[in-house]
Design a protein around this motif. Structure first.
Motif, PDB file in Angstrom:
ATOM      1  N   LEU A   1      50.899  -1.943  31.682  1.00 38.50           N
ATOM      2  CA  LEU A   1      51.320  -3.242  32.021  1.00 38.50           C
ATOM      3  C   LEU A   1      50.979  -3.784  33.130  1.00 38.50           C
ATOM      4  CD1 LEU A   1      53.254  -5.587  31.106  1.00 38.50           C
ATOM      5  CD2 LEU A   1      55.235  -4.169  32.023  1.00 38.50           C
ATOM      6  N   LYS A   2      50.702  -3.148  34.162  1.00 35.50           N
ATOM      7  CA  LYS A   2      50.165  -3.499  35.538  1.00 35.50           C
ATOM      8  C   LYS A   2      48.820  -3.857  35.502  1.00 35.50           C
ATOM      9  CE  LYS A   2      52.676  -0.584  38.732  1.00 35.50           C
ATOM     10  NZ  LYS A   2      52.537   0.616  39.862  1.00 35.50           N
ATOM     11  N   LEU A   3      48.055  -3.355  34.552  1.00 32.82           N
ATOM     12  CA  LEU A   3      46.656  -3.741  34.458  1.00 32.82           C
ATOM     13  C   LEU A   3      46.605  -5.042  33.491  1.00 32.82           C
ATOM     14  CD1 LEU A   3      45.254  -0.136  33.457  1.00 32.82           C
ATOM     15  CD2 LEU A   3      44.428  -1.511  35.422  1.00 32.82           C
TER      16      LEU A   3
ATOM     17  N   TYR B   1      41.901   4.234  35.088  1.00 32.87           N
ATOM     18  CA  TYR B   1      40.299   4.342  34.835  1.00 32.87           C
ATOM     19  C   TYR B   1      40.199   4.541  33.450  1.00 32.87           C
ATOM     20  CZ  TYR B   1      35.672   5.969  34.642  1.00 32.87           C
ATOM     21  OH  TYR B   1      34.315   6.194  34.137  1.00 32.87           O
ATOM     22  N   ASP B   2      40.866   5.429  32.767  1.00 38.31           N
ATOM     23  CA  ASP B   2      40.835   5.943  31.302  1.00 38.31           C
ATOM     24  C   ASP B   2      41.893   6.849  30.851  1.00 38.31           C
ATOM     25  OD1 ASP B   2      39.593   6.645  28.650  1.00 38.31           O
ATOM     26  OD2 ASP B   2      37.932   7.148  29.258  1.00 38.31           O
TER      27      ASP B   2
ATOM     28  N   ARG C   1      39.118  -9.787  38.119  1.00 40.36           N
ATOM     29  CA  ARG C   1      38.578  -9.448  39.325  1.00 40.36           C
ATOM     30  C   ARG C   1      39.124 -10.245  40.623  1.00 40.36           C
ATOM     31  NH1 ARG C   1      32.015  -8.989  37.865  1.00 40.36           N
ATOM     32  NH2 ARG C   1      32.462  -7.427  36.253  1.00 40.36           N
ATOM     33  N   ALA C   2      39.514  -9.612  41.697  1.00 36.22           N
ATOM     34  CA  ALA C   2      39.938  -9.944  42.936  1.00 36.22           C
ATOM     35  C   ALA C   2      39.420 -11.183  43.573  1.00 36.22           C
ATOM     36  CB  ALA C   2      40.244  -8.576  43.914  1.00 36.22           C
TER      37      ALA C   2
ATOM     38  N   PRO D   1      41.620  -1.245  42.157  1.00 40.21           N
ATOM     39  CA  PRO D   1      40.308  -1.688  42.618  1.00 40.21           C
ATOM     40  C   PRO D   1      39.455  -2.235  41.238  1.00 40.21           C
ATOM     41  CG  PRO D   1      40.591   0.355  43.653  1.00 40.21           C
ATOM     42  CD  PRO D   1      42.018   0.208  42.654  1.00 40.21           C
ATOM     43  N   ASP D   2      38.843  -3.300  41.557  1.00 41.55           N
ATOM     44  CA  ASP D   2      37.916  -3.969  40.383  1.00 41.55           C
ATOM     45  C   ASP D   2      37.182  -2.935  39.767  1.00 41.55           C
ATOM     46  OD1 ASP D   2      38.918  -6.410  41.177  1.00 41.55           O
ATOM     47  OD2 ASP D   2      36.810  -6.880  42.192  1.00 41.55           O
ATOM     48  N   PHE D   3      36.769  -1.780  40.134  1.00 40.68           N
ATOM     49  CA  PHE D   3      35.967  -0.729  39.563  1.00 40.68           C
ATOM     50  C   PHE D   3      36.764  -0.055  38.501  1.00 40.68           C
ATOM     51  CE2 PHE D   3      35.977   3.812  39.632  1.00 40.68           C
ATOM     52  CZ  PHE D   3      34.695   4.238  38.849  1.00 40.68           C
ATOM     53  N   VAL D   4      38.273   0.054  39.144  1.00 34.45           N
ATOM     54  CA  VAL D   4      39.118   0.569  37.942  1.00 34.45           C
ATOM     55  C   VAL D   4      39.602  -0.181  36.930  1.00 34.45           C
ATOM     56  CG1 VAL D   4      41.377   2.083  37.647  1.00 34.45           C
ATOM     57  CG2 VAL D   4      39.838   2.156  39.623  1.00 34.45           C
TER      58      VAL D   4
END
Length: 699
Positions: free
Chosen positions: A319-321, A113-114, A657-658, A647-650
């Motif tokens: 890296l995942k993000l 998230y941050d 986005r998914a 999740p898209d929010f994160v």
């Protein structure tokens, strides 16, 4: 159709939204839900879902578009969010001490998230509290209770303005006064001020401060840690004798207040010495159960290894993000094609696959390494708490120190390069701040430096291996270690006689082929580094000069190759274990082979130089195998990303986005920016035409 029952796996892992990504998802060779359950387990997935759900529903965590916040406002918001995390009590104090993988998961969830939030929470609840728990005794545990109720707020103060990596040279002092039974903490000058300390800038009330300990009538007893109050929790004003402040705006992570502190004859009770490795009696005598001062020093800095292990996990999340954003973008972004009338997704291009899919494999391999090393670290800490002074405990500490040092370097560098590749692979859209790749890059950058500069840390790992070889040469000691990472070196003569066994590209699809090459490479580099050290010493160089002159091309390469081998070995063992469900075996083993070959490929020149490779076919086979594995993973890439996606929010990236609605999401986010359609506030300046030449300089 009836909704899935609450608590069911389908409720836990609902179907992803249909859209442009559906074509790739339909071509996947496996079920992303089955792989995610295998990797994480239901309990961990529910734990993470609970965290994400709470944050998404809470207005305090709402994502905002528009003008950037000031640093002060960002730090205020970050503190409020950190406070809210404690109010949610995702992990109790008891769970924090006894559920290590959930602790790691919580940090990774908050970081996704941050990272300013995750860092603030981690430095207070874990770094500060763990230092007290691991280095202190029962008399200090009251501070941990207060930390978890936020009666106090903590930080970990080791680094100084003039010393960071060289912790032995830290200059803050702690002189014991028997008359008052107090330690006097003092900074001799500004170069000895504590610096870069997270949470110290604005919020910390207490610090674990490292200082050189002095008792009357004796030489310096070396570096020890103390609990020092630096601010009044009721007013946040500095305590008498403490000058404390914020070091200023950084390249990233500006929600975290990094600070400095100077101490002028600050008195603290004798009991505030964290005394697990050494203590001072009321009369002023120093006592310790450690006969070896070097072992005591290393034990006292054991928390640095845990910090490095945590940084490995932090890097993997980044890296995942990044890979998630870039692969989803590449599966929906269409450019060019076989005819002028047909454009194809850029993921279909070999170049895009070669740029991105090895980093996708790296995300899986490094994530497994991170989890396994984290559990190894927990084992070490449990031995420390039980006052285990066995030979095995000492060897385990040395091995984990070596693994965490090179592991932080490998992970943070791999991720930094990977994020940049993902940014470029998304073209101009990747350069938009709203798509988050820039923030990921900036926030990952300090991982290359915090808890030790990467190149300096690699010397710790090569030193560990060279010391093992020296003991072998001098005393005939076997190559063996508690985690068995060096045991293969016992067969060095046999390994060095081996040559590349593959006769076809297909042979290289088994990661055991790359593993064999890595073992040869480490044996070769260890021999080369040892010979270089001997040559330097024989030519009259001091031990310091010899090691300094042996780093480039030898010891540095040795440390990286050894750590890459360890990651490859652990991921190979994991993906080839009998417990892997048959439908998942093929895709996991392709990831293992791709990561192994891709990591090995920069060492091809060494493999040729040392004679392991011969003829042009060996190098070509490695290259062709990498490209073939990328092609084989192309149809699975989106599903593999779905497994590691958040999740898209994160994720917070319109192009990632998914639903895969790349252009719709991008356009909508652009229009949501505040004042995007407004006339510039400085428009009157535009109407004032310049008087050309009115300011022309006179010669």
């Amino acid at each position: 159709m009836a909704p899935p029952a609450e608590g069911s796996v389908d409720a836990l892992l609902p179907d992803l939204p249909s859209g442009p990504l559906q074509a790739y998802r339909a071509r996947a060779s496996f079920s992303w839900k089955e792989l995610l359950l295998f990797l994480e387990g239901e309990d961990m997935l529910r734990f993470k879902q609970n965290i994400f759900s709470a944050l998404e529903k809470d207005p305090l965590f709402a994502r905002s578009r528009g003008a950037d916040m000031s640093v002060e406002k960002y730090q205020e918001l970050n503190f409020l969010r950190c406070k809210r995390v404690f109010e949610y009590d995702f992990l109790s104090l008891e769970e924090t001490l006894r559920a290590p993988l959930k602790v790691r998961a919580l940090i990774c969830c908050l970081g996704a998230y941050d990272w300013s939030l995750a860092s603030k929470y981690f430095l207070h609840s874990l770094n500060f509290s763990s230092a007290i728990y691991n280095s202190g005794t029962q008399r200090h545990f009251k501070y941990i209770q207060k930390a978890f109720t936020m009666e106090i707020f903590g930080c970990y103060a080791l680094t100084e303005v003039s010393h960071g990596s060289n912790a032995k040279a830290i200059r803050t002092t702690a002189h014991y006064d028997p008359a008052s039974q107090e330690f006097v903490i003092h900074s001799p000058d500004f170069e000895a001020s504590k610096f870069w300390v997270g949470n110290m800038g604005k919020t910390a009330t207490h610090a674990v401060v490292f200082a050189q300990l002095y008792v009357p009538g004796a030489p310096c007893q070396g570096l020890h840690s103390f609990i020092v109050q630096i601010r009044d929790p009721k007013t946040l004003l500095p305590m008498p004798g403490v000058m404390v402040g914020d070091i200023g705006k950084k390249l990233g992570l500006n929600g975290l207040d990094n600070g400095f502190a100077m101490f002028h004859q600050v008195r603290i009770p004798r009991q505030n010495l964290l005394n697990r490795t050494g203590d001072v009696t009321p009369e002023g005598a120093y006592v310790t159960a450690y006969k070896d001062t070097r072992q005591r020093f290393r034990t006292s800095l054991g928390s640095l290894s845990s910090g490095r292990v945590t940084i490995i996990g932090m890097s993997v999340v980044n890296l995942k993000l990044a890979v998630c954003i870039a692969v989803r973008f590449s599966a929906t972004r269409r450019q060019f094609g076989p005819t002028d009338k047909e454009e194809i997704p850029v993921l279909e291009y070999q170049m895009q696959q070669w740029r991105l899919l090895p980093y996708l494999a790296a995300a899986y391999a490094l994530d497994h390494f991170s989890k396994s090393l984290y559990l190894d670290m927990v084992e070490l800490q449990q031995g420390l708490l039980q006052n285990d002074q066995s030979i095995r405990q000492a060897e385990l500490r040395r091995e984990i120190h070596a693994l965490s040092s090179a592991g932080k370097a490998l992970a943070s560098w791999t991720v930094q390069h990977g994020i940049q590749e993902c940014r470029e692979a998304c073209g101009g859209h990747g350069y938009l701040a709203m798509n988050r790749l820039g923030d990921l890059r900036d926030n990952n950058d300090p991982n290359c430096t915090y808890e030790g500069d990467n190149n300096v840390l690699l010397q710790q790992t090569s030193g560990y291996l060279l010391d093992a070889l020296e003991r072998r040469v001098q005393d005939g000691a076997r190559f063996e270690s508690p985690l068995k990472t060096v045991d293969f070196l016992e067969a060095s003569p046999v390994i060095l006689a081996q040559r590349f066994p593959a006769s076809s590209v297909k042979d290289c699809f088994d990661s055991s082929v790359a593993l064999a090459a890595y073992k040869w490479l480490v044996c070769y580099l260890l021999h080369e580094s040892y010979q270089k050290l001997k040559e330097e010493k024989n030519s009259g160089s001091s031990n310091f000069e010899a090691r300094n002159n042996s780093q480039v091309y030898r010891c540095r390469s040795l440390a990286l190759a050894f750590l890459e081998l360890t990651v490859v070995q652990r991921f190979h063992d994991y993906t080839h274990q009998p417990g892997v469900p048959p439908p998942l075996q093929a895709v996991l083993q392709r990831l293992s082979a791709l990561y192994a070959l891709w990591s090995l490929s920069p060492h091809v020149a060494l493999l040729y130089r040392g004679g392991y490779f011969s003829g042009e076919q060996a190098g070509k086979m490695v290259e062709n195998a990498i490209l073939d594995l990328c092609s084989q993973l192309r149809d699975d890439a989106v599903a593999l990303v779905d497994v590691i996606a958040l999740p898209d929010f994160v994720l917070d990236s319109p192009i990632g986005r998914a639903d895969g609605e790349l252009y719709k999401n991008l356009w909508g986010s652009v229009l949501q920016n505040s004042e995007v359609l407004e006339r510039a506030s400085w428009w009157p300046e535009f109407t004032k035409k310049p008087v050309i030449g009115s300011l022309k300089p006179k010669l």
